[in-house]
Motif scaffolding. Structure first.
Motif, short mmCIF file in Angstrom:
data_model
loop_
_atom_site.label_atom_id
_atom_site.label_comp_id
_atom_site.label_asym_id
_atom_site.label_seq_id
_atom_site.Cartn_x
_atom_site.Cartn_y
_atom_site.Cartn_z
N GLU A 92 -26.25 95.17 6.77
CA GLU A 92 -25.19 94.17 6.67
C GLU A 92 -25.78 92.80 6.40
OE1 GLU A 92 -21.28 92.98 9.21
OE2 GLU A 92 -23.20 92.68 10.20
N TRP A 93 -25.18 92.09 5.46
CA TRP A 93 -25.52 90.70 5.16
C TRP A 93 -24.23 89.88 5.27
CZ3 TRP A 93 -30.44 89.02 3.16
CH2 TRP A 93 -31.38 90.05 3.03
N ILE A 94 -24.30 88.74 5.94
CA ILE A 94 -23.11 87.89 6.08
C ILE A 94 -23.42 86.47 5.64
CG2 ILE A 94 -22.14 89.27 7.97
CD1 ILE A 94 -23.14 87.13 9.93
N GLY A 95 -22.38 85.73 5.27
CA GLY A 95 -22.57 84.34 4.87
C GLY A 95 -21.24 83.62 4.72
N PRO A 96 -21.27 82.29 4.66
CA PRO A 96 -20.05 81.49 4.51
C PRO A 96 -19.54 81.56 3.06
CG PRO A 96 -21.87 80.20 5.45
CD PRO A 96 -22.45 81.44 4.85
N VAL A 97 -18.23 81.69 2.92
CA VAL A 97 -17.60 81.69 1.60
C VAL A 97 -16.35 80.83 1.65
CG1 VAL A 97 -18.47 83.97 0.96
CG2 VAL A 97 -16.26 83.79 2.12
N PHE A 98 -16.00 80.27 0.48
CA PHE A 98 -14.77 79.50 0.36
C PHE A 98 -14.30 79.54 -1.08
CE2 PHE A 98 -18.41 76.68 0.04
CZ PHE A 98 -18.16 75.95 -1.12
N SER A 99 -13.06 79.20 -1.29
CA SER A 99 -12.47 79.25 -2.61
C SER A 99 -12.68 77.93 -3.36
CB SER A 99 -10.97 79.52 -2.48
OG SER A 99 -10.30 79.30 -3.70
N PRO A 100 -12.77 77.98 -4.69
CA PRO A 100 -12.80 76.73 -5.46
C PRO A 100 -11.55 75.89 -5.24
CG PRO A 100 -13.43 78.60 -6.84
CD PRO A 100 -12.92 79.17 -5.55
N ARG A 101 -10.50 76.53 -4.71
CA ARG A 101 -9.24 75.82 -4.42
C ARG A 101 -9.31 75.07 -3.10
NH1 ARG A 101 -5.41 80.88 -4.59
NH2 ARG A 101 -3.84 79.34 -3.95
N CYS A 102 -10.35 75.31 -2.31
CA CYS A 102 -10.50 74.62 -1.02
C CYS A 102 -10.62 73.11 -1.26
CB CYS A 102 -11.74 75.16 -0.31
SG CYS A 102 -12.10 74.37 1.26
N ALA A 103 -9.98 72.31 -0.41
CA ALA A 103 -9.97 70.86 -0.57
C ALA A 103 -11.38 70.26 -0.59
CB ALA A 103 -9.14 70.22 0.54
N GLN A 104 -12.32 70.86 0.13
CA GLN A 104 -13.68 70.34 0.22
C GLN A 104 -14.65 71.06 -0.72
OE1 GLN A 104 -14.46 67.72 2.24
NE2 GLN A 104 -12.30 67.61 2.83
N ALA A 105 -14.14 71.88 -1.63
CA ALA A 105 -15.00 72.74 -2.44
C ALA A 105 -16.05 71.98 -3.23
CB ALA A 105 -14.15 73.60 -3.38
N ALA A 106 -15.65 70.93 -3.91
CA ALA A 106 -16.60 70.20 -4.76
C ALA A 106 -17.76 69.65 -3.95
CB ALA A 106 -15.87 69.09 -5.50
N ARG A 107 -17.47 69.08 -2.79
CA ARG A 107 -18.53 68.50 -1.95
C ARG A 107 -19.40 69.59 -1.32
NH1 ARG A 107 -19.30 67.26 3.35
NH2 ARG A 107 -17.22 68.00 3.94
N GLN A 125 -16.96 71.09 9.61
CA GLN A 125 -15.84 71.85 9.07
C GLN A 125 -15.20 72.73 10.15
OE1 GLN A 125 -14.52 71.95 5.83
NE2 GLN A 125 -15.78 70.12 5.55
N PRO A 126 -13.86 72.75 10.23
CA PRO A 126 -13.20 73.74 11.09
C PRO A 126 -13.30 75.11 10.41
CG PRO A 126 -11.56 72.42 9.94
CD PRO A 126 -12.90 71.85 9.57
N LEU A 127 -14.08 76.00 10.97
CA LEU A 127 -14.44 77.24 10.31
C LEU A 127 -13.44 78.35 10.61
CD1 LEU A 127 -18.24 77.05 11.18
CD2 LEU A 127 -17.13 76.33 9.04
N LEU A 128 -13.03 79.06 9.57
CA LEU A 128 -12.13 80.19 9.74
C LEU A 128 -12.91 81.34 10.37
CD1 LEU A 128 -10.39 80.18 6.22
CD2 LEU A 128 -9.72 78.94 8.29
N GLY A 135 -7.84 79.29 -0.21
CA GLY A 135 -8.33 77.91 -0.14
C GLY A 135 -8.10 77.24 1.19
N LEU A 136 -7.91 78.03 2.25
CA LEU A 136 -7.60 77.45 3.55
C LEU A 136 -8.84 76.97 4.31
CD1 LEU A 136 -4.76 79.80 4.84
CD2 LEU A 136 -4.61 77.71 3.47
N GLY A 137 -10.03 77.29 3.83
CA GLY A 137 -11.23 76.82 4.51
C GLY A 137 -12.41 77.73 4.28
#
Length: 299
Positions: free
Chosen positions: A164-179, A191-194, A236-238
């Motif tokens: 098993e490999w795990i890691g953080p992911v988020f959508s390009p639609r996330c408000a903070q995606a660019a940063r 960040q408030p993490l899901l 895109g919720l986080g």
């Protein structure tokens, strides 16, 4: 004789010799030597205290007692063969009930289900999905596919398939995606993490592997099941924590971003089969899954 029965190996050797009217023929059928069959018959005669065969020229001839035992043992062994054949056929015809997490079923298994059914048509696969804690000993389940860390229980035949490999992911639609795409790991501390209540230690395991303090992380919205967590991330919720296996296609397609990569955990995706209900189809399924997972990891 224990419990009124003679040694069963000796009885089997006698039944074959009596049915074929040949010790040599019995030896060939049982894949043993002529001498081994003779010794088993002698053991049976000693246990019964009477002769079953008499010499007849270069061969042997059944005594009256031997005829009676031949008829009785022949009927018994024929019935045993028939019942064993029926049981084997029933097992072949029975569905192979595989329990697995619903998120794994939806995101990895179902896209490969048609190929599995073509390549293992006699498996008769029936899927039982759940996002709760899977019980590999549950009645009616042939095998369970799940992530877990060794050591394995002694009453289970476990086929390890993939780390098993795990890691953080988020959508390009996330408000903070660019940063976040160009930020270092410390950006996640703000960040408030899901997260999911079915795997509460996931963020802590990831943080420890990255040299971060788990208590510095801020957990935000929680979801009961991993499937809902991944849907929330895709919406895109986080930022969510996810097994690489379940988001690999989304990452490749750009629907999810994983700028910090994935880290290996102690868990393994494995196929669990109760030893008390061993099914030889499980090994073939395990090999098929292992091959598919190797392809997934290489692509």
């Amino acid at each position: 004789m224990q419990h009124g029965l003679p040694p069963l190996n000796a009885l089997r050797a006698f039944e074959a010799a009596a049915r074929l009217e040949s010790i040599t023929g019995a030896a060939a059928e049982l894949h043993v030597t002529h001498g081994a069959v003779s010794r088993q018959i002698k053991q049976l005669e000693d246990a019964l205290g009477l002769a079953l065969f008499n010499k007849d020229g270069r061969g042997v001839k059944l005594t009256n007692a031997g005829v009676r035992l031949r008829d009785a043992s022949g009927e018994a062994f024929t019935r045993l063969r028939d019942v064993c054949a029926e049981l084997t056929q029933a097992r072949r015809d029975a569905p192979f009930v595989l329990a697995c997490p619903g998120s794994l079923l939806a995101r990895w298994f179902i896209p490969r289900l048609d190929r599995l059914q073509r390549e293992l048509p006699d498996l008769h696969l029936q899927l039982s999905a759940s996002e709760g804690e899977l019980n590999p000993r549950r009645e009616g389940v042939t095998a369970t596919l799940c992530f877990a860390a060794p050591p394995w229980p002694a009453d289970m035949q476990v086929y390890p398939l993939h780390s098993e490999w795990i890691g953080p992911v988020f959508s390009p639609r996330c408000a903070q995606a660019a940063r976040l795409q160009t930020a270092d790991l410390s950006a996640l501390l703000a960040q408030p993490l899901l997260h999911t209540t079915s795997r509460p230690q996931a963020w802590g395991d990831w943080a420890a592997a990255q040299g971060l303090k788990a208590e510095q992380l801020q957990l935000g919205q929680g979801f009961e099941h991993l499937y809902y967590l991944l849907e929330a991330a895709a919406a895109g919720l986080g930022v969510a924590i996810a097994p690489q296996l379940l988001v690999a296609e989304d990452v490749r397609a750009g629907r999810l971003l994983a700028p910090w990569g994935f880290v290996q955990t102690h868990a393994q995706l494995a196929l669990w089969v109760p030893k008390s209900n061993a099914d030889n189809r499980a090994q073939r399924l395990a090999q098929w899954l292992k091959n598919e997972l190797s392809v997934t990891a290489a692509s």
